[in-house]
Design a protein around this motif. Structure first.
Motif, PDB file in Angstrom:
ATOM      1  N   UNK A 158      74.507 -16.378 115.754  1.00  0.00           N
ATOM      2  CA  UNK A 158      74.192 -15.529 114.603  1.00  0.00           C
ATOM      3  C   UNK A 158      74.689 -16.196 113.330  1.00  0.00           C
ATOM      4  N   UNK A 159      73.839 -16.973 112.656  1.00  0.00           N
ATOM      5  CA  UNK A 159      74.279 -17.473 111.356  1.00  0.00           C
ATOM      6  C   UNK A 159      74.159 -16.356 110.320  1.00  0.00           C
ATOM      7  N   UNK A 160      75.274 -16.008 109.696  1.00  0.00           N
ATOM      8  CA  UNK A 160      75.272 -15.084 108.571  1.00  0.00           C
ATOM      9  C   UNK A 160      75.320 -15.934 107.305  1.00  0.00           C
ATOM     10  N   UNK A 161      74.233 -15.878 106.527  1.00  0.00           N
ATOM     11  CA  UNK A 161      74.165 -16.633 105.287  1.00  0.00           C
ATOM     12  C   UNK A 161      74.567 -15.733 104.121  1.00  0.00           C
ATOM     13  N   UNK A 162      75.406 -16.258 103.220  1.00  0.00           N
ATOM     14  CA  UNK A 162      75.720 -15.577 101.967  1.00  0.00           C
ATOM     15  C   UNK A 162      74.994 -16.310 100.841  1.00  0.00           C
ATOM     16  N   UNK A 163      74.306 -15.552  99.973  1.00  0.00           N
ATOM     17  CA  UNK A 163      73.501 -16.143  98.924  1.00  0.00           C
ATOM     18  C   UNK A 163      73.970 -15.674  97.551  1.00  0.00           C
ATOM     19  N   UNK A 164      74.030 -16.595  96.620  1.00  0.00           N
ATOM     20  CA  UNK A 164      74.356 -16.293  95.224  1.00  0.00           C
ATOM     21  C   UNK A 164      73.043 -16.072  94.481  1.00  0.00           C
ATOM     22  N   UNK A 165      72.837 -14.846  93.973  1.00  0.00           N
ATOM     23  CA  UNK A 165      71.584 -14.487  93.316  1.00  0.00           C
ATOM     24  C   UNK A 165      71.784 -14.217  91.826  1.00  0.00           C
ATOM     25  N   UNK A 195      78.228 -18.488 108.251  1.00  0.00           N
ATOM     26  CA  UNK A 195      79.153 -18.195 109.343  1.00  0.00           C
ATOM     27  C   UNK A 195      78.363 -18.086 110.635  1.00  0.00           C
ATOM     28  N   UNK A 196      78.750 -18.854 111.660  1.00  0.00           N
ATOM     29  CA  UNK A 196      78.072 -18.807 112.950  1.00  0.00           C
ATOM     30  C   UNK A 196      78.987 -18.162 113.979  1.00  0.00           C
ATOM     31  N   UNK A 197      78.464 -17.105 114.613  1.00  0.00           N
ATOM     32  CA  UNK A 197      79.170 -16.447 115.708  1.00  0.00           C
ATOM     33  C   UNK A 197      78.154 -16.131 116.787  1.00  0.00           C
ATOM     34  N   UNK A 198      78.620 -15.757 117.952  1.00  0.00           N
ATOM     35  CA  UNK A 198      77.702 -15.405 119.033  1.00  0.00           C
ATOM     36  C   UNK A 198      77.072 -14.046 118.752  1.00  0.00           C
ATOM     37  N   UNK A 201      75.732  -3.271 106.622  1.00  0.00           N
ATOM     38  CA  UNK A 201      76.105  -2.109 105.821  1.00  0.00           C
ATOM     39  C   UNK A 201      77.359  -2.426 105.013  1.00  0.00           C
ATOM     40  N   UNK A 202      77.396  -2.034 103.731  1.00  0.00           N
ATOM     41  CA  UNK A 202      78.624  -2.247 102.950  1.00  0.00           C
ATOM     42  C   UNK A 202      79.809  -1.554 103.611  1.00  0.00           C
ATOM     43  N   UNK A 203      80.907  -2.283 103.738  1.00  0.00           N
ATOM     44  CA  UNK A 203      82.074  -1.742 104.422  1.00  0.00           C
ATOM     45  C   UNK A 203      83.290  -1.628 103.532  1.00  0.00           C
ATOM     46  N   UNK A 204      83.084  -1.480 102.228  1.00  0.00           N
ATOM     47  CA  UNK A 204      84.210  -1.417 101.306  1.00  0.00           C
ATOM     48  C   UNK A 204      84.315  -2.724 100.533  1.00  0.00           C
ATOM     49  N   UNK A 205      85.275  -2.797  99.642  1.00  0.00           N
ATOM     50  CA  UNK A 205      85.436  -3.962  98.784  1.00  0.00           C
ATOM     51  C   UNK A 205      85.658  -5.230  99.604  1.00  0.00           C
ATOM     52  N   UNK A 206      84.742  -6.194  99.472  1.00  0.00           N
ATOM     53  CA  UNK A 206      84.878  -7.473 100.163  1.00  0.00           C
ATOM     54  C   UNK A 206      84.630  -7.410 101.646  1.00  0.00           C
ATOM     55  N   UNK A 207      84.030  -6.318 102.140  1.00  0.00           N
ATOM     56  CA  UNK A 207      83.790  -6.179 103.576  1.00  0.00           C
ATOM     57  C   UNK A 207      82.317  -5.836 103.844  1.00  0.00           C
ATOM     58  N   UNK A 208      81.838  -6.293 104.969  1.00  0.00           N
ATOM     59  CA  UNK A 208      80.466  -6.047 105.393  1.00  0.00           C
ATOM     60  C   UNK A 208      80.475  -5.712 106.875  1.00  0.00           C
ATOM     61  N   UNK A 209      79.779  -4.621 107.244  1.00  0.00           N
ATOM     62  CA  UNK A 209      79.678  -4.229 108.646  1.00  0.00           C
ATOM     63  C   UNK A 209      78.349  -4.701 109.221  1.00  0.00           C
ATOM     64  N   UNK A 210      78.384  -5.177 110.452  1.00  0.00           N
ATOM     65  CA  UNK A 210      77.166  -5.582 111.144  1.00  0.00           C
ATOM     66  C   UNK A 210      77.028  -4.837 112.456  1.00  0.00           C
ATOM     67  N   UNK A 211      75.860  -4.261 112.704  1.00  0.00           N
ATOM     68  CA  UNK A 211      75.584  -3.548 113.959  1.00  0.00           C
ATOM     69  C   UNK A 211      74.501  -4.315 114.682  1.00  0.00           C
ATOM     70  N   UNK A 212      74.761  -4.713 115.925  1.00  0.00           N
ATOM     71  CA  UNK A 212      73.783  -5.498 116.669  1.00  0.00           C
ATOM     72  C   UNK A 212      74.175  -5.665 118.113  1.00  0.00           C
ATOM     73  N   UNK A 213      73.991  -6.872 118.626  1.00  0.00           N
ATOM     74  CA  UNK A 213      74.269  -7.157 120.027  1.00  0.00           C
ATOM     75  C   UNK A 213      75.093  -8.439 120.164  1.00  0.00           C
ATOM     76  N   UNK A 214      76.049  -8.406 121.065  1.00  0.00           N
ATOM     77  CA  UNK A 214      76.706  -9.636 121.485  1.00  0.00           C
ATOM     78  C   UNK A 214      75.751 -10.357 122.432  1.00  0.00           C
ATOM     79  N   UNK A 215      75.865 -11.672 122.503  1.00  0.00           N
ATOM     80  CA  UNK A 215      74.958 -12.446 123.343  1.00  0.00           C
ATOM     81  C   UNK A 215      75.686 -13.642 123.929  1.00  0.00           C
TER      82      UNK A 215
END
Length: 657
Positions: free
Chosen positions: A474-481, A493-496, A503-517
């Motif tokens: 799971x590459x999570x890309x952050x983009x400057x717009x 960031x690459x994770x399994x 979903x926004x998770x508060x200041x400087x935080x991001x929540x991800x809902x999905x599947x482990x693989x």
């Protein structure tokens, strides 16, 4: 027997697929649609103007088996509270609302609350539940019991609720007299008065398929997709494809203008009114197929009148995704996402040929580039929206979260050449395109994301964008717009596994809902991830929670997810299984802190089956969670449970008899 264009869709698809595999048959070329960056629309000046043009366009795209229907993926960011918290503001409400993409723009869902009552619709029944007494105070059956399977969602404003039935297939709710045309999928909308015992004020049945709806204040915009209602002659045994094609083209060229005009029927006070969108209220791009119409209906839930027959406007285009802000309504489509009918190069009608006459050489099959058309409507004024402009970008959207309007620009994330959309995985890649929101012309882009993968989730928050692609990791890309003309990737960031919703998770935080693989990409169970995105150049994983052998509706429908920043609670339905069998559906309650994710527990509904032997048995699986004060309300087809928000102890059970 006569064959309708609508009912011939499946036959058309099957026939086209067979054509590609049968020796001696002509290969199919794509319809001629201009997919330049600009797709500006113009309005018809009269019904004669419309008829002459749309007949020809549709005839160019008819096949020997009918007009192939557009095939599109079903298609979804934060609650008002979550959005406010992400911006540093303190939310002022004591109850959670539907998890929506844009603050102040409501979306249809199966449960709504105003903090004083909960309104739900399930199994064909609307119910009003009083929060204080924890009792069902109003019940209204909307469809017969044998049709309880019909999916319905809600929008509310004050004492009025709008019930949206999707693709009713001609099924008519109780109390409605309107009937859709034969073969129509039909979408029905019911306006319900909640001031006393719930009662239906009016019903509108639109001839077409419900795409989506958005609500700003008390005003709702309904988007419906329809196809032309043209009766085609039945095929005869051993008739050649050229003869079938010729007959179908003749039928299209003889069809009256009302075959294309999107129709609708309104029932109010026992009176039925049948109407259609006026020719002058229909726009079209310079190039189009004539095989579908998008119609936007407007209804003000606070107005004295019910449905207004003068409000709809239409576009001769297809559509699959709706995105709305407080001032704009966007509808997108991909004209290439369909079974490609035969192209017609010689208009008017060719001279009939005998079946054994040598054919002209077939055109070389081509795979047209995928592009997504974007149409923007201004919804700042009362009444009908105003068409602004159109444009297009390469590739295909995942869902509405692939779109975001900010500071006069529209950001669009797409995947091109994905195997999901007919390409090969090896050639797929994703990108983010920035368009001017007024003209929808290109401003800037960043491409080359996730080569060999496709987008699984997107989230835009202010001047930062997050894109998740997936193949095995799971590459999570952050983009400057910040610079619309020069968007750029700042971190990766690459994770399994993968996140299918962010979903926004508060200041400087991001929540991800999905599947482990696994390393090979095999999914293992529902995974909730907490990312540290305080430094866009270096996103990090803070914590991950895994519930093995499970899946959540929130993975594909963000309305099922709730994040309550006041207490850090995150809730989502969870379906678990053992082997090949589903064990049950619960609500998973988590505590999200700055440093990690902890499991609070699970909420379950009573397992007794309250079914009455009807076609649609009652499901006690939890679908939604709502926070009200210090309690959590969970919703299933069988009832509502009230639980303590701290201990999850049972406080009340409200069965739906």
């Amino acid at each position: 027997m006569r064959t309708s264009i609508r009912t011939a869709g499946a036959i058309a698809l099957a026939g086209l697929l067979a054509t590609a595999c049968t020796e001696g048959r002509a290969a199919q070329a794509p319809p001629r649609v201009d997919l330049t960056d600009k797709v500006s629309l113009v309005s018809y000046t009269s019904c004669d103007d419309m008829l002459n043009d749309i007949r020809r366009r549709t005839a160019e795209n008819v096949s020997p088996w009918g007009v192939g229907p557009a095939m599109y993926a079903a298609s979804e960011d934060a609650s008002l509270a979550a959005t406010a918290t992400a911006k540093g503001a303190a939310p002022d409400q004591s109850y959670s609302t539907t998890n929506v993409h844009e603050a102040g723009v409501d979306e249809p869902d199966l449960v709504k609350t105003d903090g004083q009552r909960i309104i739900t619709v399930s199994q064909g029944v609307l119910r009003v539940v009083d929060i204080e007494s924890r009792r069902v105070t109003g019940t209204l059956r909307l469809v017969p019991k044998e049709q309880a399977w019909a999916r319905a969602d809600l929008l509310i404003s004050g004492n009025r609720a709008l019930v949206l039935f999707e693709g009713m297939g001609g099924m008519i709710p109780l109390g409605a007299m309107a009937k859709v045309r034969p073969g129509s999928s039909g979408s029905t909308y019911m306006l319900v008065d909640l001031s006393g015992a719930p009662k239906v004020l009016a019903t509108m049945t639109a001839d077409g398929t419900h795409v989506d709806a958005r609500q700003v204040g008390s005003t709702v915009r309904l988007v419906v997709r329809s196809q032309p209602n043209i009766t085609l002659p039945p095929p005869k045994p051993d008739m050649s494809e050229s003869r079938l094609l010729e007959r179908n083209r003749r039928a299209v060229l003889a069809a009256p203008v009302n075959a294309w005009l999107p129709s609708f029927q309104i029932v109010a006070d026992g009176v039925t009114r049948t109407d259609a969108v006026k020719c002058e209220q229909i726009s079209h791009p310079a190039e189009y197929t004539g095989t579908s119409m998008l119609t936007v209906h407007t209804i003000d839930l606070a107005a004295d009148q019910t449905f207004s027959p003068d409000s709809p406007i239409s576009v001769a285009a297809d559509g699959d995704t709706v995105y709305g802000t407080a001032t704009s309504l966007y509808v997108t489509s991909n004209p290439r996402w369909w079974a490609r009918p035969m192209i017609i190069d010689d208009m008017p009608m060719p001279t009939p040929r005998v079946s054994d006459r040598p054919r002209k050489p077939a055109p070389t099959p081509t795979t047209p580039p995928e592009r997504t058309e974007v149409h923007r409507f201004d919804i700042t004024g009362a009444g009908s929206p105003r068409y602004v402009d159109s444009g297009s970008v390469p590739g295909r959207l995942l869902n509405q979260y692939s779109l975001s309007e900010s500071k006069g620009n529209l950001r669009v994330a797409t995947t091109s050449n994905s195997e999901t959309f007919g390409g090969t995985r090896e050639t797929s890649e994703s990108g983010v395109y920035v368009l001017d929101a007024t003209s929808l012309s290109s401003v800037g882009s960043v491409t080359g994301l996730g080569k060999g993968e496709r987008i699984y989730s997107v989230r835009f928050i202010g001047d930062v964008g997050y894109v998740v692609t997936f193949k095995q990791t799971d590459p999570l890309y952050a983009l400057d717009l910040r610079d619309p003309a020069d968007p750029k990737v700042t971190g990766e960031l690459k994770i399994s596994g993968y996140s299918s919703y962010l979903h926004p998770g508060g200041e400087g935080r991001l929540l991800g809902i999905g599947q482990e693989a696994t390393e090979s990409g095999q999914t293992l169970g529902t995974q909730i991830s907490l990312f540290d995105v305080s430094d866009p150049a270096s996103p990090k994983i803070v914590s991950r929670f895994l519930q093995e052998k499970s899946a959540s509706e929130a993975e594909w429908d963000p309305h099922a997810f709730v994040y309550w920043p006041q207490s850090g609670l995150a809730m989502l339905p969870l379906q678990s299984w053992a082997g090949d069998f589903v064990q049950g559906s619960s609500a998973l309650v988590l505590k999200v802190g700055d440093g990690g994710i902890d499991k609070i527990g699970m909420i379950n509904h009573p397992s007794e089956n309250q079914g009455d032997g009807s076609f649609a048995p009652v499901d006690n699986g939890i679908r939604r969670c709502v926070v009200i004060g210090n309690t959590i309300w969970t919703v299933s087809d069988s009832g509502l449970k009230v639980s303590d928000a701290t201990s999850l102890a049972d406080r009340a059970w409200i069965p739906f008899a």
